[in-house]
Design an enzyme around this catalytic site. Structure first.
Site, PDB file in Angstrom:
ATOM      1  N   PRO A  88       0.816  -1.221   0.000  1.00 54.92           N
ATOM      2  CG  PRO A  88      -0.434  -1.344   1.964  1.00 54.92           C
ATOM      3  CD  PRO A  88       0.589  -2.074   1.169  1.00 54.92           C
ATOM      4  CD  GLU A 115       1.095  -4.701  10.807  1.00 56.42           C
ATOM      5  OE1 GLU A 115       0.974  -3.484  10.639  1.00 56.42           O
ATOM      6  OE2 GLU A 115       0.135  -5.496  10.805  1.00 56.42           O
ATOM      7  NE  ARG A 153      -7.949  -6.296 -20.668  1.00 57.53           N
ATOM      8  CZ  ARG A 153      -8.009  -5.138 -21.313  1.00 57.53           C
ATOM      9  NH1 ARG A 153      -7.076  -4.223 -21.125  1.00 57.53           N
ATOM     10  NH2 ARG A 153      -8.995  -4.885 -22.145  1.00 57.53           N
ATOM     11  CG  ASP A 168     -10.466  -1.888 -22.647  1.00 55.79           C
ATOM     12  OD1 ASP A 168     -11.647  -2.065 -22.930  1.00 55.79           O
ATOM     13  OD2 ASP A 168      -9.651  -2.786 -22.447  1.00 55.79           O
TER      14      ASP A 168
HETATM   15  N1  ADE Z   1      -0.824  -5.057   0.031  1.00 58.17           N
HETATM   16  C1  ADE Z   1      -1.778  -4.698   0.915  1.00 58.17           C
HETATM   17  N2  ADE Z   1      -2.580  -3.755   0.411  1.00 58.17           N
HETATM   18  C2  ADE Z   1      -2.130  -3.503  -0.847  1.00 58.17           C
HETATM   19  C3  ADE Z   1      -2.526  -2.603  -1.879  1.00 58.17           C
HETATM   20  N3  ADE Z   1      -3.566  -1.774  -1.725  1.00 58.17           N
HETATM   21  N4  ADE Z   1      -1.822  -2.602  -3.026  1.00 58.17           N
HETATM   22  C4  ADE Z   1      -0.758  -3.419  -3.177  1.00 58.17           C
HETATM   23  N5  ADE Z   1      -0.337  -4.289  -2.247  1.00 58.17           N
HETATM   24  C5  ADE Z   1      -1.015  -4.331  -1.092  1.00 58.17           C
END
Ligand code: ADE
Length: 254
Positions: A88, A115, A153, A168
Site C-alpha cells: 500500500p 505489516e 491482456r 478500453d
Molecule cells: N498489500 C496490501 N494492500 C495492498 C494494496 N492496496 N496494493 C498493493 N499491495 C497491497
C-alpha cells in the site's frame, strides 16, 4: 512475458491463472508465470518467514533472508526483470503503468504480507513499489494478480480482438459507454434505437457522447487532461456538454 511471483501463498494464484484469457495466454506461451514459495527459502525448521518488529508494535515483519534468497534464485534462473514490491506504500497502479510494464520481457513480483517487509530487503532489491489502491489488503497476492491480469491482456495476441485493449476505458481518459446485447426488449426496456439502425457513424457518435456523460457523472477528474478533436467538440456542443467539461477543466475555483 515472464512473471516470477514470490509469495508465501502460491496456491492463491492457481485458480485465477487457470481460467479464460490468462489460461489461453499461458497455453499459447504468450505469458509464463512461475510461482516461488518464499517459505522454501526459510532457514529454520519451522520455515519462518516473519518476525516481530524491532522497536515493538503491532504485527509481524517479513524477514529479509528468505526474501533475498528467493529473489536471488529467480535472478540466477535468468529473470533479470524489474523487482516490484506490492505494497500500500507503493505508487498508485494505473493503466499507464500497466502499459509501461507490458513493454518489458520479464518481471519479479514480490508479495508483501503482515505489516510489511524488512526495510533492508526493500532498499536493496525492490526497484519499484506498486499499490493497487488506497485500501489495505491482507497481502500483496491479489495486487500481484491484478498486475499480471492487466499487463497480460495488453500483450500482442492475448486478446481475441486486438482493438479491445486500445478502445478500453483509460486508453483514453473516458469511461466506457453503456453496452447492450440481445434481447432487444428486456423487461419492457428497449435497446436505444441508434444501436440497431446499422449507421456506424451515428453509433460511434452516440457511444462517444454516452462515454463523456458517464465520465462527467462518475469520474469528472479523468476529463481534466482529456483532449477532444474539433469534430468531437462539435458533437459535445450539440449535446450541450462543452460547458460542463470546461467547468471540470477549470477546477473547483475556476
Ligand atoms: N498489500 C496490501 N494492500 C495492498 C494494496 N492496496 N496494493 C498493493 N499491495 C497491497
Amino acid at each position: 512475458m515472464l512473471f516470477d511471483v514470490l509469495t508465501i501463498f502460491p496456491s492463491l494464484f492457481v485458480s485465477p491463472l487457470e481460467e479464460g484469457i490468462l489460461r489461453k495466454a499461458r497455453q499459447e506461451g504468450k505469458i509464463r508465470i512461475q510461482l516461488t514459495d518464499i517459505r522454501d527459502f526459510a532457514d529454520d525448521r519451522h520455515a519462518t518467514t516473519d518476525d516481530r518488529p524491532f522497536g515493538g508494535g503491532e504485527g509481524m515483519v517479513m524477514k529479509p533472508e528468505p526474501l533475498t534468497a528467493a529473489v536471488e534464485k529467480v535472478r540466477a534462473a535468468g529473470n533479470t526483470g524489474r523487482v516490484i514490491l506490492l505494497t500500500p506504500q507503493g505508487r498508485r497502479y494505473s493503466q499507464e503503468i500497466a502499459r509501461e510494464l507490458a513493454t518489458e520481457s520479464s518481471l519479479i513480483l514480490v508479495c508483501g504480507r503482515y505489516e510489511g517487509v524488512d526495510e533492508r530487503f526493500r532498499a536493496a532489491f525492490c526497484e519499484d513499489e506498486l499499490s493497487i489502491g488506497d485500501y489495505i489488503l491482507t497481502g500483496g497476492e491479489l495486487a500481484a494478480m491484478v498486475v499480471i491480469d492487466s499487463v497480460s491482456r495488453l500483450l500482442p495476441g492475448v486478446l481475441g480482438c486486438p482493438d479491445s485493449a486500445e478502445r478500453d476505458t483509460f486508453s483514453r481518459r473516458l469511461l466506457k459507454h453503456p453496452q447492450y446485447t440481445r434481447p432487444r426488449n428486456f423487461r419492457g426496456v428497449d435497446v436505444p434505437e441508434v444501436l440497431t439502425n446499422g449507421n456506424h457513424a451515428e453509433i460511434e457518435g452516440y457511444r462517444f457522447i454516452e462515454a463523456v456523460r458517464r465520465t462527467l457523472a462518475r469520474r469528472p477528474d479523468l476529463l481534466i487532461q482529456e483532449e477532444f478533436t474539433p469534430q468531437e467538440s462539435r458533437l459535445l456542443q450539440k449535446h450541450g456538454l462543452l460547458e460542463a467539461i470546461a467547468a471540470v477543466k477549470a477546477g473547483p475555483t475556476g
